[in-house]
Structures are given as structure tokens and as C-alpha cells.
Enzyme design. Structure first.
Site, short mmCIF file in Angstrom:
data_model
loop_
_atom_site.label_atom_id
_atom_site.label_comp_id
_atom_site.label_asym_id
_atom_site.label_seq_id
_atom_site.Cartn_x
_atom_site.Cartn_y
_atom_site.Cartn_z
N CYS A 189 3.48 7.18 2.84
CA CYS A 189 4.34 8.37 2.78
C CYS A 189 5.59 8.16 3.62
O CYS A 189 5.52 7.71 4.77
CB CYS A 189 3.58 9.60 3.27
SG CYS A 189 2.28 10.14 2.14
N ARG A 234 1.46 -0.99 7.23
CA ARG A 234 2.37 -1.08 8.37
C ARG A 234 3.00 -2.46 8.53
O ARG A 234 4.14 -2.58 8.99
CB ARG A 234 1.63 -0.67 9.65
CG ARG A 234 1.20 0.79 9.61
CD ARG A 234 0.54 1.25 10.89
NE ARG A 234 -0.05 2.57 10.69
CZ ARG A 234 -0.54 3.32 11.66
NH1 ARG A 234 -0.54 2.88 12.90
NH2 ARG A 234 -1.06 4.50 11.39
N ALA A 255 1.90 8.56 -1.91
CA ALA A 255 1.25 9.73 -2.49
C ALA A 255 2.31 10.65 -3.10
O ALA A 255 3.17 11.18 -2.41
CB ALA A 255 0.45 10.48 -1.42
N SER A 296 0.84 -1.20 0.00
CA SER A 296 0.00 0.00 0.00
C SER A 296 0.88 1.25 0.00
O SER A 296 1.96 1.25 0.60
CB SER A 296 -0.90 -0.01 1.24
OG SER A 296 -1.89 0.97 1.16
N PRO A 297 0.44 2.32 -0.65
CA PRO A 297 1.24 3.54 -0.64
C PRO A 297 1.40 4.09 0.77
O PRO A 297 0.42 4.26 1.49
CB PRO A 297 0.45 4.50 -1.55
CG PRO A 297 -0.92 3.92 -1.65
CD PRO A 297 -0.78 2.45 -1.47
N GLN A 343 0.87 6.29 -6.75
CA GLN A 343 -0.35 6.97 -6.33
C GLN A 343 -0.19 8.46 -6.62
O GLN A 343 0.69 9.11 -6.06
CB GLN A 343 -0.60 6.76 -4.84
CG GLN A 343 -1.93 7.35 -4.37
CD GLN A 343 -2.11 7.23 -2.86
OE1 GLN A 343 -1.41 7.89 -2.11
NE2 GLN A 343 -3.06 6.40 -2.44
N TYR A 385 -8.05 14.23 1.31
CA TYR A 385 -7.28 15.04 0.37
C TYR A 385 -8.20 15.57 -0.73
O TYR A 385 -9.40 15.32 -0.72
CB TYR A 385 -6.09 14.24 -0.15
CG TYR A 385 -5.15 13.84 0.97
CD1 TYR A 385 -4.60 14.80 1.83
CD2 TYR A 385 -4.85 12.50 1.23
CE1 TYR A 385 -3.77 14.45 2.88
CE2 TYR A 385 -4.01 12.14 2.28
CZ TYR A 385 -3.48 13.13 3.10
OH TYR A 385 -2.67 12.77 4.15
N LEU A 432 -5.16 -2.69 8.60
CA LEU A 432 -4.81 -3.57 9.72
C LEU A 432 -4.93 -5.06 9.35
O LEU A 432 -5.37 -5.87 10.15
CB LEU A 432 -5.65 -3.25 10.95
CG LEU A 432 -5.40 -1.86 11.58
CD1 LEU A 432 -6.21 -1.71 12.86
CD2 LEU A 432 -3.93 -1.63 11.85
N ARG A 485 -8.34 5.07 -5.24
CA ARG A 485 -8.51 4.83 -3.80
C ARG A 485 -9.62 5.74 -3.28
O ARG A 485 -9.57 6.96 -3.46
CB ARG A 485 -7.22 5.09 -3.03
CG ARG A 485 -7.42 5.08 -1.51
CD ARG A 485 -6.12 5.00 -0.72
NE ARG A 485 -5.71 3.60 -0.54
CZ ARG A 485 -4.74 3.22 0.27
NH1 ARG A 485 -4.04 4.11 0.96
NH2 ARG A 485 -4.43 1.94 0.38
#
Length: 356
Positions: free
Chosen positions: A25, A323, A57, A22-23, A99, A181, A300, A229
């Protein structure tokens, strides 16, 4: 075969498995430029066997960055290092994705370990924009409402970024319309109080995203997949909700979008989000079933068994881990062992592969 390790065809691109980085930052760029940190961060997940790696992103404009340290793709000078990254990912048998993002009213803020809230203009911040002039939170910058020319610039910036992404070697583009965003800000009636053709009705609030999708598809080849997304819900009364997400996903499918990456939240400070393992999977399942479009589940997901169950139950076509990939860059290698699947390891690591 275990579903997690089944290949997935997205237009002309085939992922070797259903595990997606997953993207995330990294807040480690200067003037938008990628560097060795990004090469090693993304490259190590390719060595680890992920089928698709979506770069964090990446701002389509200078003012579209979340923080001063965000990656960017608003100028051609950004491309050589990005090309180095994508070449490495491809060499490991993974697919490089990016992304594309505009932070809107959540721009010009500190990276997490440097502070909180707005970066003042005299400290390297910049003026921000949004659908209106309401700030995200008390310590965030007050945006200027985008006028017609500003909206055209946003669309143009996404179009140009898609062209650069192609030149840099990415094979998948994800448009960031989640987490509060800019594109999400237009979707939600909580952040979009406009009275023109971009505000009010559902059809008006989704207009900007649909125009960005169309502009992106103008530059993005038919044989390459496009992902969006979404935050499937604001988790707040009167906000963007799951019913609207299903309706939008069906529209996006007709506009050349191939998969919905189903996240939630981010548009309302301190929203009552029931965070827990797999708490967003229900939205991926519903959008997949009711809109008839492929989905990715995120949030998660930390174990191979959880990821496999999501796919086996037909709730999503891909699983995205964030994560957990920070904790375990080689998650696919260990997942294969745990699920009893034989997969190829990098030749350099083969001698460490567990044997039956």
C-alpha cells in the site's frame, strides 16, 4: 540455471523470472484514483526486472478501502490511469498483477503517517462492515455485521472488479484473503462468530472466499492466472491455523486458483509472531507439499541467496519481496549479478551494466 531466474508458466502467462513485487500500500490515491506516484513506483520495479508486479491492495468498493488514500477499482473512471500503468509494465517485459481487496472491519483507518486507528465520519471516514459487530481493536471502528444482501454485494463487487482489472490490462489477479481483512475475517473463528451458513464450521467459514473465487473466475479468463493470498495462521490459539490453510488451499486448487501467496497474521492485535528472516517460508513449503498447489513465499526475504535457497529447496515456486523492493527497486538486476546469471538490462541502462 539458477532457479530464481527460471521462467514460470502460470496458465497462459509466462513470468521471465521467479521474483515478484509483493503488493505494498502506498496510501497516495484520492477517491481511489491512481496517479503519477503509482506509475513511477510500479514502473520502476518493472524497469528493475521483476517478473511479476502485483499492485497494492486495490479496493473493490468505496467502503472496502483501508484508508481514504487507498487505490480503488470500483468504477470505470479508475481505469485509464491503471491502463497507463499496466501498459508501461508490459513494455518493460514484466507482468502486471493486481490485488483485489476489501478491508472489512479494518477499513476507515488512517494511513500510517497521518494517525492511528479510526478515521471519524466527520473527518472523511465511513461505516464499515465485517462478519460480526466486534471491532479489530479498541481504536478501530465498530463494524456492522453483513447480512445476506451485504454478502451478495461483496461478491458482486469482486466480480465487477475482476472485469475492470481485465479491461485495465492486468494479467494476474490476486484475491486478498489475509492480514485480517474481510475475507480473512470470515475464515478465522476469532473474528467470525456467525451462526448462519457463513459461520461455525470450516466449510461455512470458507464459503465466502470460495464464492468470491467463483465470481472472479466468471469474469477472469481461463488463460489468465488467479492467486489467493492467505494468512496461513493467526499465530493465536483458537484462530485460523496451518492445518486449515492446507485444507483450504486444496479446495481453492479445484476452484481455479493457481497459486497461494503464503503470508501470516494480521487478524489479532499484538499476536506473538516470531518475526525474522524467512519466518513464513515454512507455510509456503507445507501448503505446496500437502495441497499440491504452487506457492509463493513472502516475509523478510532480503537477499538473493535467501530467495534462491527457498526455490532450490522446493519450498515455493515464487518469492515475493516487499520492503526490500522499496530499498532496492532494481533488486533483480543486482541479484543476477550476485548469482552469476546473465540477464537483459533495459537498453537505456545497458551502459551501466557490470562487465565480467
Amino acid at each position: 540455471m539458477v532457479k530464481l531466474f527460471e521462467p514460470l508458466a502460470l496458465r497462459g502467462v509466462t513470468l521471465k523470472n521467479r521474483i515478484v513485487v509483493s503488493p505494498m500500500c502506498q496510501y497516495s490515491a484520492e477517491d481511489g484514483f491512481a496517479n503519477d506516484w503509482h506509475l513511477v513506483h510500479l514502473g520502476s520495479r518493472a524497469v528493475g526486472g521483476a517478473g511479476l508486479i502485483i499492485q497494492e491492495a486495490t479496493a473493490v468498493s468505496f467502503e472496502g478501502r483501508i484508508s481514504p488514500e487507498d487505490l480503488g477499482i470500483w468504477k470505470d473512471e479508475h481505469l485509464p490511469m491503471l491502463r497507463r500503468i499496466t501498459d508501461f509494465i508490459v513494455a518493460q517485459g514484466s507482468v502486471p498483477g493486481i490485488q483485489l481487496a476489501h478491508a472489512g472491519r479494518k477499513a476507515s483507518t488512517y494511513r500510517p503517517w497521518s494517525g492511528a486507528g479510526e478515521v471519524p465520519l466527520n473527518a472523511g471516514g465511513w461505516p464499515v462492515v465485517g462478519p460480526g459487530d466486534a471491532a479489530f481493536a479498541d481504536d478501530y471502528p465498530r463494524p456492522e455485521a453483513l447480512d445476506a444482501a451485504g454478502i451478495k454485494k461483496v461478491i458482486s463487487d469482486f466480480r465487477a472488479a475482476a472485469g475492470r482489472a481485465l479491461a485495465a490490462g492486468y494479467q494476474v489477479v490476486e484475491l486478498h484473503a489475509a492480514h485480517g481483512y474481510l475475507l480473512h475475517e470470515f475464515l478465522s473463528p476469532l473474528s467470525n462468530q456467525r451462526t448462519d451458513e457463513y459461520g461455525g464450521s470450516f466449510e461455512n467459514r470458507v464459503r465466502l472466499l470460495l464464492e468470491v473465487v467463483a465470481a472472479t473466475r466468471e469474469m477472469w479468463p481461463d488463460e489468465l492466472p488467479l492467486i489467493v493470498r492467505l494468512s496461513a495462521t493467526d499465530w493465536t490459539e483458537g484462530g485460523w491455523n496451518a492445518d486449515e490453510s492446507v485444507q483450504l488451499a486444496a479446495l481453492l486448487k479445484t476452484r481455479g486458483v493457481d497459486l497461494i501467496d503464503c503470508s501470516t497474521g494480521g487478524n489479532v492485535p499484538k499476536a506473538p509472531i516470531p518475526v525474522g528472516p524467512g519466518y513464513q517460508v515454512q507455510f509456503a513449503g507445507r501448503i505446496k507439499a500437502e495441497a499440491g498447489i504452487m506457492t509463493g513465499a513472502v516475509g523478510l526475504i532480503t537477499t538473493p541467496a535467501e530467495a534462491e535457497a527457498i526455490l532450490a529447496n522446493g519450498q515455493a515456486d515464487l518469492v515475493l519481496l516487499a520492503r526490500e523492493f522499496l530499498r532496492e527497486p532494481y533488486f533483480p538486476l543486482t541479484a543476477a549479478q550476485e548469482l552469476g546469471v546473465e540477464i537483459e538490462w533495459p537498453a537505456q541502462y545497458e551502459r551501466a551494466k557490470p562487465r565480467a
